[in-house]
Design a protein around this motif. Sequence first.
Motif, short mmCIF file in Angstrom:
data_model
loop_
_atom_site.label_atom_id
_atom_site.label_comp_id
_atom_site.label_asym_id
_atom_site.label_seq_id
_atom_site.Cartn_x
_atom_site.Cartn_y
_atom_site.Cartn_z
N PRO A 105 0.81 -1.23 0.00
CA PRO A 105 0.00 0.00 0.00
C PRO A 105 0.83 1.27 0.00
CG PRO A 105 0.01 -0.99 2.19
CD PRO A 105 0.72 -1.95 1.28
N PHE A 106 2.16 1.14 0.22
CA PHE A 106 3.02 2.32 0.30
C PHE A 106 4.00 2.29 -0.88
CE2 PHE A 106 2.02 1.09 4.73
CZ PHE A 106 1.20 2.16 5.03
N GLY A 114 12.04 5.51 -11.93
CA GLY A 114 11.97 4.44 -10.96
C GLY A 114 10.76 4.53 -10.06
N VAL A 115 10.56 3.45 -9.29
CA VAL A 115 9.47 3.36 -8.33
C VAL A 115 10.02 2.70 -7.08
CG1 VAL A 115 7.20 2.38 -7.82
CG2 VAL A 115 7.71 3.20 -10.12
N SER A 116 9.63 3.20 -5.92
CA SER A 116 10.04 2.62 -4.63
C SER A 116 8.82 2.09 -3.91
CB SER A 116 10.76 3.65 -3.77
OG SER A 116 12.02 3.97 -4.32
N LEU A 117 9.00 0.94 -3.22
CA LEU A 117 7.93 0.31 -2.45
C LEU A 117 8.43 0.01 -1.05
CD1 LEU A 117 7.94 -0.97 -5.58
CD2 LEU A 117 5.94 -2.17 -4.71
N PRO A 153 17.35 -3.03 3.30
CA PRO A 153 16.73 -2.49 4.52
C PRO A 153 16.66 -0.97 4.55
CG PRO A 153 18.94 -3.22 4.99
CD PRO A 153 18.67 -3.63 3.58
N THR A 154 17.25 -0.28 3.60
CA THR A 154 17.20 1.19 3.57
C THR A 154 16.72 1.65 2.20
OG1 THR A 154 19.49 1.41 2.81
CG2 THR A 154 19.11 1.33 5.20
N ILE A 155 16.15 2.85 2.18
CA ILE A 155 15.66 3.42 0.92
C ILE A 155 16.83 3.73 0.00
CG2 ILE A 155 14.36 5.30 -0.11
CD1 ILE A 155 12.87 5.58 2.54
N GLY A 156 17.86 4.39 0.55
CA GLY A 156 19.01 4.73 -0.26
C GLY A 156 19.77 3.53 -0.75
N GLY A 157 19.86 2.48 0.08
CA GLY A 157 20.55 1.27 -0.35
C GLY A 157 19.83 0.57 -1.49
N ALA A 158 18.51 0.46 -1.38
CA ALA A 158 17.75 -0.17 -2.46
C ALA A 158 17.86 0.64 -3.75
CB ALA A 158 16.30 -0.31 -2.03
N TRP A 159 17.82 1.98 -3.63
CA TRP A 159 17.92 2.84 -4.82
C TRP A 159 19.28 2.65 -5.49
CZ3 TRP A 159 20.84 6.65 -6.98
CH2 TRP A 159 20.24 7.47 -7.94
N GLU A 239 15.52 7.57 7.21
CA GLU A 239 15.02 8.37 6.09
C GLU A 239 13.52 8.13 5.95
OE1 GLU A 239 15.63 8.97 1.24
OE2 GLU A 239 16.85 7.51 2.37
N SER A 240 12.77 9.19 5.93
CA SER A 240 11.31 9.06 5.87
C SER A 240 10.87 8.66 4.47
CB SER A 240 10.64 10.38 6.25
OG SER A 240 11.01 11.42 5.36
N PHE A 241 9.88 7.79 4.41
CA PHE A 241 9.31 7.32 3.14
C PHE A 241 7.93 7.95 2.99
CE2 PHE A 241 6.99 4.45 0.38
CZ PHE A 241 7.92 4.15 -0.60
N ARG A 242 7.80 8.84 2.00
CA ARG A 242 6.54 9.52 1.77
C ARG A 242 5.81 8.83 0.62
NH1 ARG A 242 10.28 13.58 2.82
NH2 ARG A 242 9.79 14.91 4.61
#
Length: 526
Positions: A105-106, A114-117, A153-159, A239-242
Amino acid sequence: MKRFLSVFLPRWPIQRRTMRSGSATPPGPGRQPRDDEPLVLVTTTDSGQRITALNRAAGALGFLPGMALADARAIHPALRVAHADLQGDERALIRLALWCQCFSPFTRPDFPDGVSLDITGCAHLFGGEAALVDTLAKKLDGFGLTARLALAPTIGGAWALARHAPVEKLIVSRDTLHKHMMPLPVCALRLEQNTVEAMEKLGLKHVGDLIGRPRAPLAARFGPFALRRLDEALGHEEESFRPLNPPLLHAAHCRFAEPIVTEEAIEIAIQRLACDLCVKLEKAGKGARRVELRLFRVDGWFEALPLATSTATRDAGHLAQLLGERLERITDRAGFGFEAASLTALTVETLTMRQEDLGEDLRAIRVGDLAPLLDRLVNRFGAQNVTRAAPHESFLPERASHSIPVLNGAGEHDWQAHLQHIQDGASFARPLFLFSVPELVTTLAGVPDGPPTRFEWRRVMHRVIRAEGPERIAPEWWRAPFGASRKTRDYFRIEDDTGRRFWLFRDGLYERDEEAPRWFLHGVFA
C-alpha cells in the motif's frame, strides 16, 4: 525490520511511449518498441536540441544522453528522432506507482525512471521476499518494461543497488548491506553532479572510499548533505518514506439478493446508487462531472455506462434520469442477470453549498439553470452535436467566438470583459445577429471615406437616414493565410428609413489599397 524495494527502469522514457493513452495501468504484453533501428528522444535547451533518452540500437552507435542532436545526426543521418514528453513520463510513472500498490500500500515514484515500495510486512503474502521480487519482475516484463530490482533495509541502499549493482535482481540483508554498497560508485548516493565530480577528482570514486574516513574533513569539503546521504544508505540514519496517496474515488456499490434483468429493477438500483453517491459527494464538497455505471453479470462480465455532465452536479434525480435513458443500450445484454452494480464519480470538481429559498423545493431546478437540459440533449444527440459559444482572442468579429462542446470547460464566461478587451476598452455596440460569412452589398456613398447613403442587400434598396462610425479594425496579418485579404475594415452602424439597423463595413481604404474597397453587411441589430 524495514524492507524497501526499488524498481529501476533504465529505458523508461523510450518504453513509456508504448503505454496506452489515458490508461491507469501499464501497457500489455507485446507492446515493447523495436530496438533494431536507432531511436532517440530529444528536448530543446538554450544550446539546441539534446538527447535525453535512447534505445539499445542508438546506444550501440555511441550516442549518450546530453549529446547534441546535430552531432548524432552527423554520425547517423537515418536516426529516428522524437520529442520527449517529460510531463507525460511523470504522469505515466505515477500510474505505474499506483499499480504497484497491489504489492504494497506504500509506493511512490522515483522521478525520472523508478518506483520505490515499502514492503515491510507484505512479503509473506506472496510467499516471501524472493517470490515477491520474481512476481513483480515477471509482471513488468509482461508489460514490455525492462526493470532492475533491489531489495534492501534502507531506501538509499535499495535505490543504489537497483541502479548500480552487477545483477538485475538482488536481495540484501542488513548484515551484507555494507559489503554490497562498498564497490558502488559515489553517484549511487544520490548526490549532485558537481559533488560527484569533486569526489572523483580527489580519488573518492567508490562508496567504500568514504566509509571509515574522518567525517569532519569530508563535511568541510563536500557539505553535510553528502554524509547524510551516506548514513541513510547504510542505515545509520533514518530516512522518511513519503508514499504516493492513491486518488480518492467517490463510489457507491450494491449487491442484489437475486440477479435482476428487467429495466424497472435496474432503474430502482440506479436511483439507490445515485442517492448514495450524491450523499458522499455532498460530504466531500464535490460535484461529479464524469460518472460510470457498472452492472456486473452472473458470468463475471460487466456492462459499463459512462456519463458526462456540462457542469458539476450532485443531483441524484438528475443523474438517475440520465443513466435511465441509456439503459436500452445494455438491457439486451443482461444474460442471466446482474448480481451487483456500482456507480463511480471518475471526475469531480469542488461544488460549494447553495442556500435555497425557504419555500422552494430543494430538488427543484433554479430558473434559468440550463445545465440539466444540456445534459439531456448531450445524452440523446451526442457530445459533439451540442455546442456553446466561447470567446476567442481575436479582433475580427467572426473570430471573436467559436463553438465548443458544452461538456468542455465549466462556468460562464464574462462576455462583457471579453468585448472590452477586443474593443480596447471602447463601448462599441455589437449586433445580436452576426453572419458567419459577411454578405456583399452595393453601396452609394456621399464621400469616399464616409458612410453609405444607400445600399442594396438581397435585391432590396435601403435608404440610410442615420449612421454612426467608423470603428476601424486592423487586419490580423499574423493569422491570415498566404494570399488572403489583409485589408483594414471600417465598421458603421446604419439605420434605414424603415427603422431597421444594420452593421456594415468597408473592406479596404481608398488611399492605401490598390483595389477599390468593397462593402459587406456583417450583422443585423434587433
